[in-house]
Design a protein around this motif. Structure first.
Motif, mmCIF file in Angstrom:
data_model
loop_
_atom_site.group_PDB
_atom_site.id
_atom_site.type_symbol
_atom_site.label_atom_id
_atom_site.label_comp_id
_atom_site.label_asym_id
_atom_site.label_seq_id
_atom_site.Cartn_x
_atom_site.Cartn_y
_atom_site.Cartn_z
ATOM 1 N N ALA A 21 38.517 33.196 33.745
ATOM 2 C CA ALA A 21 37.286 34.000 34.002
ATOM 3 C C ALA A 21 37.569 35.156 34.499
ATOM 4 N N PRO A 22 37.004 36.386 34.385
ATOM 5 C CA PRO A 22 37.314 37.668 35.013
ATOM 6 C C PRO A 22 37.144 37.698 36.515
ATOM 7 N N PRO A 23 37.748 38.481 37.171
ATOM 8 C CA PRO A 23 37.687 38.929 38.646
ATOM 9 C C PRO A 23 36.035 39.008 39.119
ATOM 10 N N ALA A 24 35.808 38.565 39.987
ATOM 11 C CA ALA A 24 34.306 38.895 40.607
ATOM 12 C C ALA A 24 34.153 40.175 41.002
ATOM 13 N N PRO A 25 32.757 40.939 40.800
ATOM 14 C CA PRO A 25 32.738 42.089 41.366
ATOM 15 C C PRO A 25 33.106 42.345 42.832
ATOM 16 N N GLY A 26 33.737 43.534 42.968
ATOM 17 C CA GLY A 26 33.940 43.708 44.243
ATOM 18 C C GLY A 26 35.402 43.024 44.927
ATOM 19 N N GLU A 27 35.836 42.264 44.038
ATOM 20 C CA GLU A 27 37.016 41.045 44.601
ATOM 21 C C GLU A 27 38.069 42.212 45.091
ATOM 22 N N HIS A 28 38.337 43.276 44.389
ATOM 23 C CA HIS A 28 39.604 44.081 44.308
ATOM 24 C C HIS A 28 39.165 45.549 45.047
ATOM 25 N N ASP A 29 38.091 45.620 45.758
ATOM 26 C CA ASP A 29 37.796 46.788 46.171
ATOM 27 C C ASP A 29 38.873 47.450 47.242
ATOM 28 N N TRP A 30 39.135 46.664 48.176
ATOM 29 C CA TRP A 30 40.224 47.057 49.364
ATOM 30 C C TRP A 30 41.458 47.564 48.508
ATOM 31 N N GLN A 31 41.682 46.884 47.483
ATOM 32 C CA GLN A 31 43.323 47.235 46.958
ATOM 33 C C GLN A 31 42.975 48.583 46.228
ATOM 34 N N VAL A 32 41.666 48.890 45.512
ATOM 35 C CA VAL A 32 41.526 50.192 45.081
ATOM 36 C C VAL A 32 41.438 51.330 46.094
ATOM 37 N N VAL A 33 40.891 51.027 47.286
ATOM 38 C CA VAL A 33 40.803 52.085 48.342
ATOM 39 C C VAL A 33 42.426 52.462 48.935
ATOM 40 N N ARG A 34 43.040 51.240 48.938
ATOM 41 C CA ARG A 34 44.463 51.492 49.241
ATOM 42 C C ARG A 34 45.341 52.414 48.467
ATOM 43 N N GLU A 35 45.121 51.986 46.967
ATOM 44 C CA GLU A 35 45.715 52.900 46.012
ATOM 45 C C GLU A 35 45.384 54.325 46.034
ATOM 46 N N TRP A 36 44.086 54.449 46.242
ATOM 47 C CA TRP A 36 43.526 55.909 46.315
ATOM 48 C C TRP A 36 44.260 56.550 47.639
ATOM 49 N N HIS A 37 44.341 55.928 48.876
ATOM 50 C CA HIS A 37 44.670 56.553 49.961
ATOM 51 C C HIS A 37 46.233 56.958 49.594
ATOM 52 N N ASP A 38 47.179 56.250 49.198
ATOM 53 C CA ASP A 38 48.377 56.283 48.978
ATOM 54 C C ASP A 38 48.373 57.394 47.508
ATOM 55 N N ARG A 39 47.788 57.550 46.767
ATOM 56 C CA ARG A 39 47.710 58.623 45.964
ATOM 57 C C ARG A 39 47.607 60.076 46.585
ATOM 58 N N ARG A 40 46.533 59.781 47.544
ATOM 59 C CA ARG A 40 46.365 61.055 48.260
ATOM 60 C C ARG A 40 47.327 61.600 49.022
ATOM 61 N N GLN A 41 48.106 60.487 49.695
ATOM 62 C CA GLN A 41 49.474 61.027 50.492
ATOM 63 C C GLN A 41 50.204 61.492 49.792
ATOM 64 N N PHE A 42 50.698 60.772 48.355
ATOM 65 C CA PHE A 42 51.722 61.302 47.759
ATOM 66 C C PHE A 42 51.492 62.886 47.233
ATOM 67 N N ARG A 43 50.122 63.283 46.887
ATOM 68 C CA ARG A 43 49.805 64.563 46.450
ATOM 69 C C ARG A 43 50.136 65.423 47.471
ATOM 70 N N ALA A 44 49.831 64.994 48.888
ATOM 71 C CA ALA A 44 49.863 65.724 49.895
ATOM 72 C C ALA A 44 51.320 66.223 50.262
ATOM 73 N N VAL A 45 52.365 65.085 50.091
ATOM 74 C CA VAL A 45 53.797 65.188 50.199
ATOM 75 C C VAL A 45 54.284 66.158 49.067
ATOM 76 N N LEU A 46 53.721 66.044 47.790
ATOM 77 C CA LEU A 46 54.232 67.162 46.587
ATOM 78 C C LEU A 46 53.772 68.488 47.213
ATOM 79 N N ALA A 47 52.525 68.767 47.631
ATOM 80 C CA ALA A 47 52.204 69.901 47.897
ATOM 81 C C ALA A 47 52.644 70.701 49.173
ATOM 82 N N GLY A 48 53.465 69.551 50.022
ATOM 83 C CA GLY A 48 54.085 70.260 50.880
ATOM 84 C C GLY A 48 53.198 70.125 52.401
#
Length: 71
Positions: A21-48
């Motif tokens: 069965a596919p995952p229920a809607p909203g089951e992975h929302d926190w994981q998506v938010v965490r990954e988005w936050h990590d990506r923003r931090q990574f881009r900030a580091v690359l930009a100095g």
């Protein structure tokens, strides 16, 4: 079609085909938010830029200018 209806349809199809069965809607929302936050931090580091505390630093800078603006 709502998200719930699509999920029920996908679950029904998966059950008929013998697939998991596919995952229920909203089951992975926190994981998506965490990954988005990590990506923003990574881009900030690359930009100095600092990775955190930018808002607090901006508010402190704005607050330090406030008395002079009234003056």
């Amino acid at each position: 079609m709502s998200i719930t209806q699509q999920y029920l349809l996908d679950t029904h199809r998966a059950r008929q085909l013998g697939e998991p069965a596919p995952p229920a809607p909203g089951e992975h929302d926190w994981q998506v938010v965490r990954e988005w936050h990590d990506r923003r931090q990574f881009r900030a580091v690359l930009a100095g830029h600092p990775t955190h505390g930018r808002l607090r630093r901006a508010l402190r800078r704005w607050r330090s200018l406030w008395p002079r603006a009234l003056g």
